[in-house]
Structure formats: C-alpha cells, structure tokens
Design a protein around this motif. Structure first.
Motif, PDB file in Angstrom:
ATOM      1  N   LYS A  68      17.979  15.897 -30.996  1.00 41.17           N
ATOM      2  CA  LYS A  68      19.104  15.788 -31.930  1.00 41.17           C
ATOM      3  C   LYS A  68      19.940  17.064 -31.986  1.00 41.17           C
ATOM      4  O   LYS A  68      21.169  17.005 -31.982  1.00 41.17           O
ATOM      5  CB  LYS A  68      18.587  15.464 -33.329  1.00 41.17           C
ATOM      6  CG  LYS A  68      18.002  14.076 -33.439  1.00 41.17           C
ATOM      7  CD  LYS A  68      17.354  13.857 -34.784  1.00 41.17           C
ATOM      8  CE  LYS A  68      16.658  12.510 -34.785  1.00 41.17           C
ATOM      9  NZ  LYS A  68      15.782  12.338 -35.941  1.00 41.17           N
ATOM     10  N   LEU A  69      19.293  18.213 -32.060  1.00 43.87           N
ATOM     11  CA  LEU A  69      19.999  19.470 -32.307  1.00 43.87           C
ATOM     12  C   LEU A  69      20.266  20.298 -31.050  1.00 43.87           C
ATOM     13  O   LEU A  69      21.214  21.083 -31.024  1.00 43.87           O
ATOM     14  CB  LEU A  69      19.218  20.314 -33.321  1.00 43.87           C
ATOM     15  CG  LEU A  69      19.012  19.658 -34.683  1.00 43.87           C
ATOM     16  CD1 LEU A  69      18.129  20.540 -35.558  1.00 43.87           C
ATOM     17  CD2 LEU A  69      20.335  19.376 -35.360  1.00 43.87           C
ATOM     18  N   LYS A  70      19.403  20.177 -30.069  1.00 44.68           N
ATOM     19  CA  LYS A  70      19.559  20.867 -28.779  1.00 44.68           C
ATOM     20  C   LYS A  70      19.651  22.395 -28.907  1.00 44.68           C
ATOM     21  O   LYS A  70      20.325  23.053 -28.120  1.00 44.68           O
ATOM     22  CB  LYS A  70      20.747  20.310 -28.017  1.00 44.68           C
ATOM     23  CG  LYS A  70      20.657  18.814 -27.800  1.00 44.68           C
ATOM     24  CD  LYS A  70      21.477  18.338 -26.661  1.00 44.68           C
ATOM     25  CE  LYS A  70      21.446  16.836 -26.487  1.00 44.68           C
ATOM     26  NZ  LYS A  70      20.166  16.197 -26.451  1.00 44.68           N
ATOM     27  N   LEU A  71      18.973  22.954 -29.885  1.00 48.86           N
ATOM     28  CA  LEU A  71      19.023  24.403 -30.089  1.00 48.86           C
ATOM     29  C   LEU A  71      18.304  25.168 -28.985  1.00 48.86           C
ATOM     30  O   LEU A  71      18.776  26.216 -28.544  1.00 48.86           O
ATOM     31  CB  LEU A  71      18.430  24.766 -31.452  1.00 48.86           C
ATOM     32  CG  LEU A  71      19.172  24.242 -32.678  1.00 48.86           C
ATOM     33  CD1 LEU A  71      18.430  24.624 -33.946  1.00 48.86           C
ATOM     34  CD2 LEU A  71      20.594  24.745 -32.705  1.00 48.86           C
ATOM     35  N   VAL A  72      17.173  24.649 -28.533  1.00 49.15           N
ATOM     36  CA  VAL A  72      16.434  25.322 -27.459  1.00 49.15           C
ATOM     37  C   VAL A  72      17.260  25.280 -26.180  1.00 49.15           C
ATOM     38  O   VAL A  72      17.364  26.291 -25.469  1.00 49.15           O
ATOM     39  CB  VAL A  72      15.042  24.696 -27.253  1.00 49.15           C
ATOM     40  CG1 VAL A  72      14.352  25.273 -26.023  1.00 49.15           C
ATOM     41  CG2 VAL A  72      14.169  24.895 -28.492  1.00 49.15           C
TER      42      VAL A  72
END
Length: 123
Positions: A68-72
C-alpha cells in the motif's frame, strides 16, 4: 519459511509499529535473532505451530503495508539514486584530474559526493 533477511528487517523497521506486541516479539526473535520456531516455542511456552502462525500473520501484515505505502521501495530507490550520483561525481572528478585539473570542478564534484553521502545517512 525464512524470507530474505534484509527485506524482512527493512519491513519490520518501517512498519513494525503496526504489529501487536506479540507479533513484534516473535517476528524479532525469528528474523533478527535467528531463533528457530522450536526455540521460540519453548521460550514462549506455546506450540511451534502457534509461533509459525503469528510470524506468518505478521509477515503478511508487513507485506500488505509495503504494497500500500511502498516506503521500503522508495527508500531503496533513493539510496540507489544517491549511489549513482556519488559515482557520477567521482567520475567527473577523475576526468577532471586526468584532463583539466580545474580546482573549481574538483571542488564541485567533491561537494556533490558529500551532499549525497549526507542525504544517504539521513534517510
């Protein structure tokens, strides 16, 4: 069942706060302290299958957050981009040293490398 250690550590670092305390503890023991399911089960006084279920659910939660966030993914992209910038600046400095000898160009290339290193450390 063991996943990629670096990937699991990064997911845990970025999203670990969304896990329950039990999920955090067992996930950490399994992935970061390299304990087996059996060892954790004995220490926590639960079944091996119970440990496995908690870790699988925690992993699914962490992967879902990343989906959902794709922060990594963004973090890795920024780190890779910064590495490319540093390498390009080093190449510029090398070309300058071999062909031109400009102190201004050398200083700019070094400053770019320093700034990229600073940003990499901050992220």
């Amino acid at each position: 069942m063991k996943e990629e250690p670096l990937e699991m550590s990064m997911l845990f670092d970025f999203y670990g706060d969304v896990l329950t305390d039990k999920q955090k503890d067992l996930f950490d023991l399994y992935h970061n302290h390299d304990m087996s399911l059996g060892e954790i089960a004995v220490n926590e006084n639960i079944t091996r299958q119970g440990v496995r279920d908690v870790i699988v659910r925690a992993t699914q939660t962490l992967r879902s957050m990343e989906d959902k966030l794709k922060l990594v993914g963004r973090y890795k992209a920024v780190q890779n981009g910064l590495l490319e910038i540093r390498e390009a600046a080093a190449s510029i400095e090398d070309i300058n040293n071999r062909r031109y000898g400009s102190t201004a160009l050398r200083d700019f290339a070094r400053r770019i490398q320093e700034l990229a290193a600073d940003i990499a450390e901050e992220t």
